[in-house]
Design an enzyme around this catalytic site. Sequence first.
Site, PDB file in Angstrom:
ATOM      1  N   LYS A 253     -11.092  -8.472   6.046  1.00 12.64           N
ATOM      2  CA  LYS A 253     -10.544  -7.674   7.153  1.00 12.64           C
ATOM      3  C   LYS A 253     -10.904  -8.258   8.513  1.00 12.64           C
ATOM      4  O   LYS A 253     -12.076  -8.597   8.746  1.00 12.64           O
ATOM      5  CB  LYS A 253     -11.085  -6.247   7.080  1.00 12.64           C
ATOM      6  CG  LYS A 253     -10.576  -5.478   5.882  1.00 12.64           C
ATOM      7  CD  LYS A 253     -11.232  -4.123   5.744  1.00 12.64           C
ATOM      8  CE  LYS A 253     -10.828  -3.509   4.409  1.00 12.64           C
ATOM      9  NZ  LYS A 253     -11.635  -2.398   3.988  1.00 12.64           N
TER      10      LYS A 253
ATOM     11  N   VAL B  22      -5.751   1.160   5.657  1.00 10.96           N
ATOM     12  CA  VAL B  22      -4.393   1.297   6.166  1.00 10.96           C
ATOM     13  C   VAL B  22      -3.764   2.515   5.475  1.00 10.96           C
ATOM     14  O   VAL B  22      -4.124   2.801   4.326  1.00 10.96           O
ATOM     15  CB  VAL B  22      -3.548   0.017   5.893  1.00 10.96           C
ATOM     16  CG1 VAL B  22      -4.093  -1.149   6.689  1.00 10.96           C
ATOM     17  CG2 VAL B  22      -3.451  -0.319   4.415  1.00 10.96           C
TER      18      VAL B  22
ATOM     19  N   CYS C  39       0.835  -1.216   0.000  1.00 12.83           N
ATOM     20  CA  CYS C  39       0.000   0.000   0.000  1.00 12.83           C
ATOM     21  C   CYS C  39       0.868   1.264   0.000  1.00 12.83           C
ATOM     22  O   CYS C  39       1.658   1.488   0.913  1.00 12.83           O
ATOM     23  CB  CYS C  39      -0.912   0.006   1.222  1.00 12.83           C
ATOM     24  SG  CYS C  39      -1.790   1.572   1.406  1.00 12.83           S
TER      25      CYS C  39
ATOM     26  N   GLU D 196      -5.669   7.771   8.359  1.00  9.83           N
ATOM     27  CA  GLU D 196      -5.407   8.677   7.224  1.00  9.83           C
ATOM     28  C   GLU D 196      -3.892   8.942   7.187  1.00  9.83           C
ATOM     29  O   GLU D 196      -3.317   9.532   8.126  1.00  9.83           O
ATOM     30  CB  GLU D 196      -6.184   9.996   7.302  1.00  9.83           C
ATOM     31  CG  GLU D 196      -7.649   9.857   6.892  1.00  9.83           C
ATOM     32  CD  GLU D 196      -7.830   9.341   5.475  1.00  9.83           C
ATOM     33  OE1 GLU D 196      -7.143   9.841   4.570  1.00  9.83           O
ATOM     34  OE2 GLU D 196      -8.643   8.426   5.271  1.00  9.83           O
ATOM     35  N   SER D 197      -3.267   8.524   6.083  1.00 10.11           N
ATOM     36  CA  SER D 197      -1.801   8.531   6.001  1.00 10.11           C
ATOM     37  C   SER D 197      -1.142   9.858   6.386  1.00 10.11           C
ATOM     38  O   SER D 197      -0.206   9.884   7.194  1.00 10.11           O
ATOM     39  CB  SER D 197      -1.357   8.127   4.589  1.00 10.11           C
ATOM     40  OG  SER D 197      -1.935   8.961   3.605  1.00 10.11           O
TER      41      SER D 197
END
Length: 242
Positions: A65, A78, A38, A90-91
Amino acid sequence: MIKQVLNFVKMSQKSYVAGSAYPPLETGVLRIYSMRFCPFAQRTRLVLQHKNIPHENVNVHLVKKPEWFLERNPFGLVPTLEIDDKVIYESNICSQYLDDVYPGDKLTPSDPYQKARDQMLIDTFGKAVGQFYKIARNGEDFEEFKKSLGRYEEELSKRGKYFGGNNKPCMVDFALWPWFERLELLEEKGFKLTEAEFPNLSAWVKTMYQLPAVKATMFDKESHMRFLTSYREGNPDYDFGL
Ligand SMILES: N[C@@H](CCC(=O)N[C@@H](CS)C(=O)NCC(=O)O)C(=O)O
């Protein structure tokens, strides 16, 4: 500290699926829920690596999941961070949290205007990300994508080797990098980042590959391609290579 490192070694990289038991989290240990391929999770993993933040990594199966993962992040995305009673997702928010809380190399400028400029570069990169996937799907829109990348090419010409200047990377470098690592995947659709068109970005890509954080989180073109193919076939191989 030693306990945390041992914990990290002990965790399996194989993805946890629905029905699996929640891997107990020890007090004070930072955990990232991730998926090995990802790009959004990679943003935050780059920050973890670059700042040398002790943590453990739990990979989750994004089709099946685990229930305990959805309890922590109802959106089921993720990266997600967990430490004690805190959950963050949230990255860009995860990465900023890590930069705010943990010592080490500061990745965000303290000057509010410079900080806003960096955040603008990160937030509006979402447009380029959308164009990236459109090309990966059907190979169109090179011009629009090039226009988006042109903004970053120009910005680098003012900033230096990195978006963080000549000496070190900053949050912008890490937030953008995952899609540049995957840029070679677009070559099958006829898109290539050339030195003639993008001299600064091309040099930046070479510089970024030298960073320990990039080396620790990257996959080569073939592995990315293998994962992408499995994804396209509707059966993503999250554990490819393990
Ligand atoms: N806006 C989110 C996007 C994260 C994201 O889309 N992650 C993907 C994996 S690359 C995911 O978790 N997908 C699971 C799903 O869509 O159900 C972020 O920046 O963290």
